[in-house]
Design a protein around this motif. Structure first.
Motif, short mmCIF file in Angstrom:
data_model
loop_
_atom_site.label_atom_id
_atom_site.label_comp_id
_atom_site.label_asym_id
_atom_site.label_seq_id
_atom_site.Cartn_x
_atom_site.Cartn_y
_atom_site.Cartn_z
N ARG A 84 0.85 -1.18 0.00
CA ARG A 84 0.00 0.00 0.00
C ARG A 84 0.89 1.24 0.00
NH1 ARG A 84 -2.53 3.29 4.03
NH2 ARG A 84 -1.44 2.16 5.68
N GLY A 85 0.48 2.28 -0.71
CA GLY A 85 1.32 3.46 -0.70
C GLY A 85 0.73 4.64 -1.42
N LEU A 86 1.51 5.72 -1.43
CA LEU A 86 1.15 6.95 -2.11
C LEU A 86 2.23 7.31 -3.12
CD1 LEU A 86 0.00 9.29 0.81
CD2 LEU A 86 -1.45 8.18 -0.89
N SER A 87 1.78 7.78 -4.27
CA SER A 87 2.70 8.31 -5.27
C SER A 87 2.38 9.77 -5.50
CB SER A 87 2.57 7.52 -6.58
OG SER A 87 2.95 6.17 -6.40
N PHE A 88 3.39 10.52 -5.94
CA PHE A 88 3.24 11.94 -6.22
C PHE A 88 3.81 12.22 -7.61
CE2 PHE A 88 3.33 11.45 -1.69
CZ PHE A 88 2.43 12.39 -1.19
N GLU A 89 3.10 13.04 -8.38
CA GLU A 89 3.52 13.33 -9.75
C GLU A 89 2.93 14.68 -10.17
OE1 GLU A 89 4.98 13.62 -13.31
OE2 GLU A 89 5.58 11.98 -11.99
N ILE A 90 3.72 15.45 -10.90
CA ILE A 90 3.28 16.79 -11.32
C ILE A 90 2.50 16.77 -12.62
CG2 ILE A 90 5.37 17.38 -12.63
CD1 ILE A 90 5.16 20.20 -11.32
N ASP A 91 2.72 15.76 -13.46
CA ASP A 91 2.10 15.71 -14.78
C ASP A 91 0.67 15.18 -14.67
OD1 ASP A 91 1.41 14.14 -17.40
OD2 ASP A 91 3.01 15.53 -17.98
N ARG A 92 -0.30 16.00 -15.09
CA ARG A 92 -1.71 15.65 -14.94
C ARG A 92 -2.08 14.36 -15.65
NH1 ARG A 92 -5.91 15.75 -18.04
NH2 ARG A 92 -4.62 16.66 -19.68
N GLU A 93 -1.56 14.15 -16.86
CA GLU A 93 -1.91 12.95 -17.62
C GLU A 93 -1.38 11.69 -16.93
OE1 GLU A 93 -0.34 11.41 -21.74
OE2 GLU A 93 -2.03 12.78 -22.09
N TYR A 94 -0.14 11.75 -16.47
CA TYR A 94 0.40 10.61 -15.73
C TYR A 94 -0.47 10.30 -14.52
CZ TYR A 94 4.97 10.29 -18.13
OH TYR A 94 5.98 10.09 -19.02
N VAL A 95 -0.87 11.34 -13.78
CA VAL A 95 -1.67 11.14 -12.56
C VAL A 95 -3.03 10.53 -12.91
CG1 VAL A 95 -2.82 12.29 -10.63
CG2 VAL A 95 -0.52 13.00 -11.32
#
Length: 235
Positions: A84-95
């Protein structure tokens, strides 16, 4: 405005359909190394699997996620070991694609501006998190993120920090080493390399370091990432 938003969603859905539904990304981007299915480009997921002895139900924080599968450090952990976890990303499409395809959550935004303590608590992450990845561009941004990690409230058993010293020099690498050492972390491998290019440091908590059977050669220096990941099963 509404029509423009609907068109944007339709375009994203079309891209997602071709990229994730018609294409078997697991088969396309996965490979088997030392008996493990991995997706990382630099063997970080293999390192986690080996270091934690194929642990099921672990936790991760992945800062700089990009694609949900391709070159992902967390995908194998989620699908094969139930992490279980959290990811962080700035690119809207990737998210957007990540959250459509994966069970775990990816949060959109500038990683240097998040309140990580608040987010970790909102998502009920444990106080001891197994794996922390920090990998955003440029390395100075990764350093800014590291300075915001709430080490006073959360600890991490294994940390990988990408500094890209082969390209940008040692300034960021040296700065993050000072921060992590001050917070009690022990270097497992410094200047982890691929194709003789040092790009990352790998760290462990003191609790994990105390459990390692063979500490005499640590920290490893300027060694190939695949070799180190496989060797972690020996430590």
């Amino acid at each position: 405005m509404g029509n423009a938003r609907s068109l944007m969603i339709l375009v994203d859905l079309t891209k997602y359909f071709f990229r994730f539904i018609l294409s078997d990304r697991r088969k396309k981007y996965g490979k088997t190394i030392d008996g493990e299915e991995i997706f990382s480009s630099n063997y970080q997921d293999l390192a986690v699997i080996k270091l934690f002895d194929r642990k099921h139900g672990g936790t991760y924080v992945e800062i700089g996620a990009q694609d949900a599968v391709k070159r992902s450090n967390s995908y194998a952990l989620e699908i094969n070991y139930g992490w279980r976890g959290l990811s962080f990303e700035i690119d809207r499409e990737y998210v957007r694609f990540f959250n459509w395809f994966r069970h775990n959550t990816c949060i959109e935004g500038d990683a240097t501006k998040h309140d990580y303590a608040e987010i970790f608590n909102q998502h009920a992450l444990p106080k001891i998190i197994d794996y922390l990845q920090i990998d955003i561009d440029p390395p100075e941004a990764s350093l800014a993120v590291l300075k915001q990690i709430p080490f006073d409230q959360f600890s991490f058993s294994f940390i990988t920090f990408e500094h890209d010293a082969y390209q940008f020099g040692q300034q960021t690498a040296l700065a993050q080493r000072q921060i992590l050492e001050l917070n009690g972390y022990v270097p497992l491998a410094l200047d982890v390399s691929q194709d003789n290019k040092p790009f990352e440091d790998w760290w462990v908590s003191q609790a994990i370091f105390a459990k390692l059977a063979d500490k005499t050669d640590l920290p490893l220096k300027n060694q190939d990432c695949q070799t180190i990941a496989i060797e972690l099963a020996r430590l």
